[in-house]
Structures are given as C-alpha cells and as structure tokens.
Motif scaffolding. Structure first.
Motif, PDB file in Angstrom:
ATOM      1  N   GLY A 175       0.639  -1.126   0.028  1.00  0.00           N
ATOM      2  CA  GLY A 175       0.029  -0.044   0.089  1.00  0.00           C
ATOM      3  C   GLY A 175       0.944   1.327  -0.111  1.00  0.00           C
ATOM      4  O   GLY A 175       0.212   2.331   0.498  1.00  0.00           O
TER       5      GLY A 175
ATOM      6  N   ARG B  87      -6.523   3.032   3.597  1.00  0.00           N
ATOM      7  CA  ARG B  87      -7.769   2.408   4.458  1.00  0.00           C
ATOM      8  C   ARG B  87      -7.480   1.115   4.524  1.00  0.00           C
ATOM      9  O   ARG B  87      -7.755   0.387   5.525  1.00  0.00           O
ATOM     10  CB  ARG B  87      -9.112   3.014   3.641  1.00  0.00           C
ATOM     11  CG  ARG B  87      -9.351   4.423   3.889  1.00  0.00           C
ATOM     12  CD  ARG B  87     -10.644   4.377   4.733  1.00  0.00           C
ATOM     13  NE  ARG B  87     -10.943   5.706   5.196  1.00  0.00           N
ATOM     14  CZ  ARG B  87     -11.821   6.526   4.554  1.00  0.00           C
ATOM     15  NH1 ARG B  87     -12.591   6.139   3.796  1.00  0.00           N
ATOM     16  NH2 ARG B  87     -12.077   7.785   5.025  1.00  0.00           N
ATOM     17  N   ARG B  88      -7.373   0.368   3.151  1.00  0.00           N
ATOM     18  CA  ARG B  88      -7.258  -1.250   3.381  1.00  0.00           C
ATOM     19  C   ARG B  88      -6.264  -1.687   4.340  1.00  0.00           C
ATOM     20  O   ARG B  88      -6.630  -2.646   5.015  1.00  0.00           O
ATOM     21  CB  ARG B  88      -7.117  -1.563   1.998  1.00  0.00           C
ATOM     22  CG  ARG B  88      -7.322  -3.151   1.792  1.00  0.00           C
ATOM     23  CD  ARG B  88      -7.729  -3.431   0.069  1.00  0.00           C
ATOM     24  NE  ARG B  88      -7.706  -4.916   0.048  1.00  0.00           N
ATOM     25  CZ  ARG B  88      -6.771  -5.369  -0.887  1.00  0.00           C
ATOM     26  NH1 ARG B  88      -5.412  -4.908  -0.865  1.00  0.00           N
ATOM     27  NH2 ARG B  88      -6.980  -6.867  -0.617  1.00  0.00           N
TER      28      ARG B  88
ATOM     29  N   ARG C 295      -6.984  -1.111   7.903  1.00  0.00           N
ATOM     30  CA  ARG C 295      -8.059  -2.189   8.245  1.00  0.00           C
ATOM     31  C   ARG C 295      -7.419  -3.313   8.632  1.00  0.00           C
ATOM     32  O   ARG C 295      -7.642  -3.972   9.567  1.00  0.00           O
ATOM     33  CB  ARG C 295      -9.047  -2.197   7.250  1.00  0.00           C
ATOM     34  CG  ARG C 295     -10.415  -2.033   7.746  1.00  0.00           C
ATOM     35  CD  ARG C 295     -11.769  -2.288   6.855  1.00  0.00           C
ATOM     36  NE  ARG C 295     -11.156  -2.598   5.503  1.00  0.00           N
ATOM     37  CZ  ARG C 295     -11.528  -1.684   4.492  1.00  0.00           C
ATOM     38  NH1 ARG C 295     -11.770  -0.556   4.775  1.00  0.00           N
ATOM     39  NH2 ARG C 295     -11.226  -1.750   3.127  1.00  0.00           N
ATOM     40  N   GLN C 296      -6.532  -3.979   7.701  1.00  0.00           N
ATOM     41  CA  GLN C 296      -5.739  -4.945   8.060  1.00  0.00           C
ATOM     42  C   GLN C 296      -4.999  -4.952   9.275  1.00  0.00           C
ATOM     43  O   GLN C 296      -5.074  -6.108   9.908  1.00  0.00           O
ATOM     44  CB  GLN C 296      -4.844  -5.696   6.799  1.00  0.00           C
ATOM     45  CG  GLN C 296      -5.550  -5.823   5.603  1.00  0.00           C
ATOM     46  CD  GLN C 296      -5.000  -5.951   4.353  1.00  0.00           C
ATOM     47  OE1 GLN C 296      -3.803  -5.485   4.234  1.00  0.00           O
ATOM     48  NE2 GLN C 296      -5.342  -6.286   3.152  1.00  0.00           N
TER      49      GLN C 296
END
Ligand SMILES: NC(=O)c1ccc[n+]([C@@H]2O[C@H](COP(=O)([O-])OP(=O)(O)OC[C@H]3O[C@@H](n4cnc5c(N)ncnc54)[C@H](OP(=O)(O)O)[C@@H]3O)[C@@H](O)[C@H]2O)c1
Length: 256
Positions: free
Chosen positions: A203, A229-230, A233-234
């Motif tokens: 990312g 964001r992704r 979240r992880q």
C-alpha cells in the motif's frame, strides 16, 4: 470526534517536521488551499525551499524543549493562536532484536516520543491560557506500526505505540476543553525515511497522497486518521487477533 474543518483559508497551521517528506507535501497542499503555514525542522535550507517565501520558517530541533517553547511563543505572538500544530518530526531505523544498540534506541525515543512530548508541553500553557473552541488543535503523527509489534520496527514501533497511547490520553483531557486532538497513523509512504527498506511495503503511498489523506481526516473531524484505508483495516484486525494466531500470521505475511 473533532470539529470538522470546512475551510483552510486563513487557518493558522504549524507543521513540525516539514522540511521533507509527508510534512513538506502537507505544507504545500495547505498553503495552496489558503492556510497560513509555518514550517519547522532542523534543516533551514530545506525549510526555505518548501516555504518558497509563502510560509513562516521556524527552524527547530524537537529534542530541545527550550527551542520548542521559544518557537511556540514566537508563533503565538505573531499569530495570536495556532489553529493546528501537526507533529511530524520522526526518525526511523530498521532494527531486529539482535541489532539493538542503546544509542539507536535513545535517539529514536528522543526524537519520536520525547520530541512530541516536548512540543505538547510547550503548547499547553498557551492553549489553556487562551483557548477558544476549536483552536490550538494538536495532531500527533504516529504510525500503523504502533498498533501491533512488527518485525524490523523493534524500537521505532515502540515509540509509535507510545504515541498512540499518548494521543488517546491527550484527546481525553483536551477534547472536553475544546482543543481538537488527532492521532495520525500512516502506513508506508515513499520518503527518505523508508528509502532504505529492503522489504515489500504494501500500500505504499506518495507523500502527496498521504497529505491528502490527512487533510481529508482533518476535514471530516476524525480523531484517528489512518491510511491507506485497506492496509490500515488489515493492521487493525491483526492487532485484535489472539497472540497464538497473530504471530503465525505475521511470519506468513512478512516471510520472516
Ligand atoms: N514514511 C513512512 O512510511 C511513514 C509511515 C508511518 C509514519 N511516518 C511518520 O511520518 C512522519 C514524517 O515522516 P516522513 O516519512 O515524511 O520522513 P522524512 O521525509 O524523513 O521527514 C521527517 C521530518 O522530520 C524532521 N525531523 C527529524 N528529526 C528532527 C528533529 N530532531 N527535530 C526537528 N525535526 C526533525 C525532518 O527534518 P530535518 O531533517 O530537517 O530536521 C523532516 O522534515 C514521521 O513521524 C514518521 O515516523 C512515516
């Protein structure tokens, strides 16, 4: 959780750690939106280049508590108040357990953790003396690596975990007094800080994209501004796993 920022025009913003990287990108973005910007860091030459004669330059080493106090007083006198101080100054080294040395540990704690505490200590007398609702906001830039233990970040991650805790407690104390507090947790951003990383950085963002994510978070009035964001979240999900699942997963995803 904080008052949303609808308009940057004339907003007084002080970026500490803005001679390079994310801070420099944020300074340019905010000045472009009409904010009144001051930039700090150690390198006067690099600050002048970022400022391009349209920002106030205040050279400052965050490990020097007296220098923080002097700079904060100077800005308070010139501007009346600072609407938002963003604390970005940071240092990073990859450290695995068998590479730990006391000098590196002390250096990272002094810059990343005590540097922020010095800053908040310098701002507090000004804040409590003159707060109008919504000004004297403080943004602490930690890292997603502060949310759970990660390989290569033995000391860096610990300083950022401490900042997460510090920002949470700061919010608890100051938000009821009308002082906004933000916790910023970036993932990987392509700056000189990460240029030496020899592992895959999921990312990975440009400093400009990181600056945009921060601005969006301030505008939304978020307390926790985490990006991308992704990946955020992880990491947050991983941090909630029981340790017997967390460590095997960490080995698997890092290959270490
Ligand atoms: N890049 C990433 O992937 C990433 C991820 C998560 C969090 N972060 C955090 O984001 C913040 C900005 O990092 P960056 O990636 O933009 O790094 P960068 O390009 O190296 O910028 C770091 C900034 O901190 C300043 N600084 C360092 N030590 C200082 C000191 N003792 N006193 C005053 N200023 C000091 C530097 O200025 P001078 O050298 O001129 O002093 C520079 O302006 C850091 O807190 C970092 O931990 C970065």
């Amino acid at each position: 959780m904080n008052p949303p920022i609808a308009d940057w025009q004339g907003r007084r913003v002080w970026l500490v750690g803005a001679s390079h990287g994310i801070g420099a990108a944020l300074a340019r973005r905010l000045a472009g939106r009409g904010a009144q910007v001051a930039v700090s860091g150690r390198s006067e030459e690099a600050l002048a280049e970022v400022a391009a004669a349209r920002m106030r330059v205040l050279p400052l080493d965050v490990t020097d508590a007296a220098a923080w106090e002097g700079a904060a007083r100077t800005l308070a006198n010139e501007w009346g108040a600072v609407d938002l101080t963003v604390m970005l100054a940071g240092d990073y080294r990859t450290v695995r357990a068998w590479e730990l040395d006391a000098a590196t540990a002390r250096r990272l704690v002094e810059v990343n953790l005590l540097g922020v505490m010095n800053g908040v200590a310098a701002l507090m007398p000004l804040t409590t003396a003159r707060a109008d609702a919504g000004d004297w906001g403080i943004a602490v830039v930690a890292s997603l690596s502060g949310l759970c233990g990660m390989p290569n970040a033995l000391v860096y991650g610990a300083t950022k975990a401490a900042l997460v805790n510090f920002a949470e407690t700061l919010y608890f104390d100051l938000a009821p007094r009308g002082v906004p507090v933000y916790l910023v947790n970036p993932g990987f951003v392509a700056t000189r800080l990460t240029a030496g990383n020899d592992f895959a950085m999921p990312g990975l963002l440009t400093p400009e994209a990181a600056a945009d994510a921060m601005i969006a978070g301030f505008e939304a009035g978020d307390f926790h501004i985490a990006f991308p964001r992704r990946f955020a979240r992880q990491v947050r999900l991983m941090a909630k796993l029981p340790y017997r699942a967390y460590f095997p997963l960490l080995h698997k995803v890092t290959g270490l």
